[in-house]
Structure formats: structure tokens, C-alpha cells
Scaffold this active site. Structure first.
Site, PDB file in Angstrom:
ATOM      1  N   TYR A 105      14.344  13.344   1.165  1.00 29.34           N
ATOM      2  CA  TYR A 105      12.980  13.543   0.661  1.00 29.34           C
ATOM      3  C   TYR A 105      11.944  13.534   1.787  1.00 29.34           C
ATOM      4  CZ  TYR A 105      10.972   8.803   1.087  1.00 29.34           C
ATOM      5  OH  TYR A 105      10.442   7.633   1.568  1.00 29.34           O
ATOM      6  N   ARG A 106      12.345  13.116   2.990  1.00 28.76           N
ATOM      7  CA  ARG A 106      11.403  12.908   4.086  1.00 28.76           C
ATOM      8  C   ARG A 106      12.257  12.555   5.297  1.00 28.76           C
ATOM      9  NH1 ARG A 106       7.588   7.534   3.507  1.00 28.76           N
ATOM     10  NH2 ARG A 106       6.182   7.842   5.241  1.00 28.76           N
TER      11      ARG A 106
ATOM     12  N   TYR B 278       9.605   7.434  11.203  1.00 34.20           N
ATOM     13  CA  TYR B 278       9.562   8.895  11.030  1.00 34.20           C
ATOM     14  C   TYR B 278       8.955   9.587  12.249  1.00 34.20           C
ATOM     15  CZ  TYR B 278      10.591   7.579   6.267  1.00 34.20           C
ATOM     16  OH  TYR B 278      11.185   7.029   5.157  1.00 34.20           O
TER      17      TYR B 278
END
Ligand code: ADP
Length: 522
Positions: free
Chosen positions: A466-467, A91
């Protein structure tokens, strides 16, 4: 390495911000050499990572130092990117969304302030790692379990603030936060929930407080810096039972997701289930070159070989039951009745009973591990991965359709299909992980194109992520488009009210402060 300056700050402005930071928290807590900056580059960057290169890192040890940093950042318009341990692999790790930001690295704020054994909660600073917490519970013989994510090298709070998950009944980490202390973008300390009352004794017991409930406002946002939080822990059960289930055919996902969704909804299975394809095991223990030297996606014949070697199915999932022995025994019968007729084989449960070592059961009993880090070695070269994870209803039919369309996209891009459907209480997150070799420019390009395509496909199907990785925060935020992006306008209004100088994590989850809104990626 060329230094990136944040927009709006020239070299003189930057130097004076750096000098002010050194004066304020001391030289030893300010990191601004080339090597320091290199350390904060995303190890899995798609490209050289310079688009997200930090200009410095600041390592406070106390909440007062966090406040002082925020004050200086406001004076100098220096953007701060807070991380807890900064291990958010896939991420962006510790790298900021906006190049030139200063990483506010809270690794050194790592006190376990309190563990309440009777009421099963802990108060932690953001730098407390999963290993540190596990060792604390184990060494002090505290009969409480944590929940840990697939890679346990991050922090309890950082993970919960990104909506990370684990595999015990406490695996929806963000929902286990019960009150936090936050430094606002203008440097004030706020406590949420019951903690808003000085000396309140129920802070870690009731999450909402009086009036609006703010905890989730500081999750996946850039509205505050969390400096401590209460987390609920799971009382050690009397017994747990664990089983691995292999499904031989890709189509088995249809019936299996439906069966699991019902067990989940009715509370028989109380944890997040990872429903993953054969590449999970293959990439944890071997590399692609061990199986296949050719171009293009892995052929089906290789998939069969992998399944045989690792005793896994096309899909494999693990189920666990927790609680009083009698209840676990009964729930094993219910799970058997739901799955065995379709599987045509019996489930082979492994039991754990209180007093026995839990370590061998790993993350399903809250013991951290880092084995899945090996995934990055799959393609060879400097490896990386990036996951596209839309949230869907827990329907077998929809999962089968999503699986077919995403797999076709991976194959068209010539990339290996690493997929899981993570089942929460009432949803599935369809994790499509692209594993790439950072040193292969063409593969990086194909990875980027595939990711962008999947954002578009999912939006058309009615799903959102979601992310996401820092590269994709803007395009993913754009898919939340109801009423011409009304939610983002609300986010921006809140952002501008709380952070008038726009210093806190510009661009996080697509939220930009007014002065930097032009940085948003089209
Ligand atoms: P981990 O410690 O598990 O590696 P990170 O520290 O990388 O997790 O945190 C993940 C993300 O959550 C960060 O990129 C940041 O956006 C947000 N975050 C982490 N810690 C804080 C914090 N203390 N306050 C505000 N946001 C945070």
C-alpha cells in the site's frame, strides 16, 4: 559530503538554478551547504543514503513562493521533492527518490487557517504538525479529536498524502481530506471539489464537487504540490472504552482476525486495529541486547520471557469503542460475546467519559506520541527500520498463511520478526518490519534481500504493497502489472501532460516523467 547533481543538470546549470532560487525567495529560505544537505539524508537509509541525497532544500512560506519556486524549477529543469514536515520515517523521511532533487520543505507553511467547531473540520497548511494541532484543540478547548499515526511527529496533511493511518474512527486519514489547494507542476493554483467555485461555502463539507473528483489524484503521486487542505475531525464522543487483548499462541491469529473482521465490517469496531506480535512492546522499552546476545533470530524461549515481562501475548491488539454512552455499553457486550468464549477470560475495559483528561489514552483518542521511535534502537548501532506491507483480504486463514511464510523468510535471513496485521474497514495490511543496524553492512544486505524476496512472494500470492520506501518504489510499482502495466502507462500519460519538464518528484511511486524514465530501476 560530495554533492549529487540531478540528471540533466551540470554544475553550471545547477549553480544558476541555485542563484535563481536565492533571488526569487531570498537567501534565508534556501539551504545548500553540506550540512544542510546532510540534514535531508534519510536517517534510516539502507546504506549511506547518497542514492537519495538532495542537492538543496527550499522553504517557502506562502503559496506565491511555492509558485515562484515551481517557475524557476521549470526554467532550470531542477527537480523538486515536496514534503510537508518530511518525517516519513521508514519510507525515506524527507529524502527525494532521485538524488540531486531539491527538497521543497513546507515546514514553515504551518498555519491552522480555520477550525470549524460546529461542522468539525479544519483548513490546514501542509506544515501543521500533529502536536501543533493537538495543542491548538486542547488549548482552545475545542471539542474535536484528531486521528494520529503511531509516530506523531509528522504533519496532518503529509501523512494523509501518503495514506498514513491512525486509531480512531477517523484513522483512514486520506479519506478525511475534503478539498485541497494544489500548485500544479507548471505553477497554476487549482482548488479541488467545491473549492473550484470562488467563495463556495461547502468546500469542506462535500468532497467531490462537480465532474471528476481529483483529491486522490494528488495522493501518493507527483502530479501537484498541496498547499492547503480541509480535513474532517471527529466530534468528541460522550464516552469511549478501551481494552487490551492478549493472544497466547501464534495460531490464534486465525480465529481472531475472522472475529475482528466481522466486528469491523458491521461497524461495531470503527477504527484501524493494530494486531502486533510481542516485539512491539519489547522494542519500545528495551533493546535486543537486554534479552539475547546471540546470532540469528530471537529464540522462542526469549519470546516467552518478553510476553511475561510486558504482559502481552504472542499477539496483542487494542480495541476502542466511541460514541454515546448507551451505544458504547451495548457494543462492549457485543465485543465480549465475540471474543470472550475463545479467550476463556473476561475483557478488562478502561472507560473514558467526556470531561476527563484524554491524554493517558494516547493515540486511541487522537493524542500524539512518539514512543515507537525507540524501535530503531533494538538492534544497536545506528538503527533503522523498513516495512513491507502488502494489503490482503481480512481472512484469518490467509493471515495465518502469510504469517507463517513471512516468519520463515525472516528466520532464514537471521532477522527478528516484527510483524503486525493492521485491520482497516475491509482489508488487512500485513506490516513486516525489518529492524536493522545501519552500521552492520551484512545486516543491511540481508535486509535488502529479504525485502526484495517479500515483494516477489507477495506478488506470487496475489498481493501488493500500500506504500513503500523510496528504495523500492520502482519494483513495487512493477508488481501492479495488469495488462502489461496499463495503470503505469496511464500514470505516465497524466504525468507528461501535467509536468512537461518533468520537475515534480521524479520517480515518486514509480512514476517517472518522460525525460527521466531511464532512471527507473530495473
Ligand atoms: P510528514 O509531514 O508526516 O512527515 P512527509 O512530509 O514526509 O510527511 O510526506 C510524506 C510524503 O507525502 C512525501 O514524501 C511526499 O511524497 C508527499 N507529500 C507530502 N507533502 C506533500 C505536499 N504538500 N504536496 C505533495 N506531496 C506531498
Amino acid at each position: 559530503m560530495e554533492m549529487q547533481l540531478p540528471p540533466g543538470l551540470d554544475r553550471r546549470g545547477f549553480d544558476s538554478a541555485l542563484a535563481a532560487m536565492r533571488r526569487t525567495i531570498g537567501d534565508t529560505k534556501v539551504f545548500a551547504t553540506d550540512l544542510d544537505r546532510q540534514t535531508y539524508i534519510d536517517a534510516y537509509a539502507l546504506g549511506d543514503g547518497m542514492e537519495h541525497a538532495a542537492s538543496m532544500a527550499l522553504a517557502p512560506e506562502t503559496v506565491q513562493e511555492v509558485q515562484a519556486i515551481v517557475r524557476v524549477a521549470n526554467e532550470h529543469k531542477l527537480p523538486l521533492w515536496p514534503v510537508s514536515r518530511g518525517r516519513n520515517l521508514g519510507y525515506g523521511m524527507a529524502a527525494p527518490r532521485m538524488a540531486g532533487s531539491a527538497v521543497l520543505d513546507m515546514t514553515h507553511m504551518n498555519k491552522i487557517i480555520e477550525v470549524d467547531t460546529r461542522y468539525a473540520h479544519a483548513q490546514l497548511e501542509p506544515g501543521v504538525g500533529f502536536y501543533q494541532m493537538h495543542e491548538h484543540l486542547r488549548d482552545n478547548r475545542i471539542p474535536l479529536w484528531m486521528s494520529v499515526p503511531a509516530n506523531g511527529w509528522g504533519s496532518v496533511i503529509g501523512n494523509a498524502l501518503e495514506r498514513g493511518i491512525g486509531y480512531t474512527p477517523y484513522g483512514d486519514h486520506t479519506s478525511k481530506i475534503c478539498g485541497m489547494e494544489v500548485v500544479t507542476p507548471t505553477g497554476e493554483i487549482v482548488r479541488t471539489g467545491m473549492g473550484a467555485m470562488e467563495g463556495n461555502k461547502a468546500w469542506a463539507h462535500y468532497p467531490h464537487g462537480f465532474g471528476p473528483s481529483w483529491d486522490q489524484m494528488f495522493v501518493q503521486s507527483n502530479f501537484g504540490i498541496v498547499t492547503k487542505a480541509n480535513m474532517w475531525l471527529m466530534p468528541e464522543p460522550e464516552m469511549s472504552a478501551h481494552v487490551q487483548v492478549n493472544l497466547p499462541r501464534p495460531e490464534d491469529i486465525g480465529w481472531a482476525i475472522d472475529a475482528l473482521a466481522e466486528l469491523r465490517q458491521r461497524g461495531v469496531i470503527e477504527h484501524n486495529i493494530i494486531f502486533g506480535n510481542y516485539l512491539h512492546d519489547a522494542s519500545a522499552f528495551t533493546t535486543r541486547a537486554d534479552w539475547y546476545q546471540g546470532e540469528g533470530p530471537l529464540p522462542d524461549a526469549i519470546a516467552e520471557k518478553i510476553q511475561k515481562q510486558f504482559n502481552v501475548g504472542w499477539w496483542t491488539f487494542h480495541l476502542s469503542l466511541f460514541g454515546y454512552g448507551r451505544i458504547v455499553e451495548e457494543n462492549m457486550k457485543i465485543v465480549r460475546a465475540a471474543l470472550e468464549p475463545r479467550l476463556g477470560a473476561g475483557l478488562d475495559w478502561k472507560l473514558w467519559k467526556r470531561g476527563e483528561p484524554i491524554e493517558p489514552f494516547g493515540p486511541s483518542t487522537g493524542v500524539p506520541f512518539v514512543l515507537p521511535l525507540n524501535v530503531a534502537n533494538w538492534m544497536g548501532g545506528r538503527g533503522g527500520h523498513v516495512g513491507f506491507s502488502p494489503v490482503m483480504p481480512p481472512s484469518g486463514e490467509l493471515a495465518l498463511a502469510a504469517f507463517r511464510s513471512r516468519k520463515a523468510r525472516f528466520e532464514a535471513a537471521g532477522l527478528d520478526y516484527y510483524c503486525s496485521f493492521t485491520m482497516g474497514h475491509r482489508h488487512i495490511a500485513n506490516v513486516n518490519m525489518i529492524i536493522f543496524n545501519r552500521d552492520d553492512a551484512d545486516m543491511v544486505k540481508r535486509t535488502q534481500a529479504l525485502f526484495t524476496q517479500m515483494i516477489k512472494d507477495a506478488r506470487e500470492e496475489g498481493y501488493g504493497e500500500y506504500r513503500t520506501h523510496i528504495d523500492y518504489m520502482d519494483p513495487v510499482a512493477d508488481t501492479y502489472d495488469f495488462n502489461n502495466g496499463a495503470l503505469m502507462r496511464l500514470n505516465e500519460k497524466v504525468k507528461d501532460a501535467l509536468d512537461p519538464n518533468g520537475i515534480l518528484a521524479p520517480g515518486k511511486n514509480g512514476i517517472w516523467p518522460a525525460r527521466l524514465r531511464k532512471e527507473k530501476r530495473a
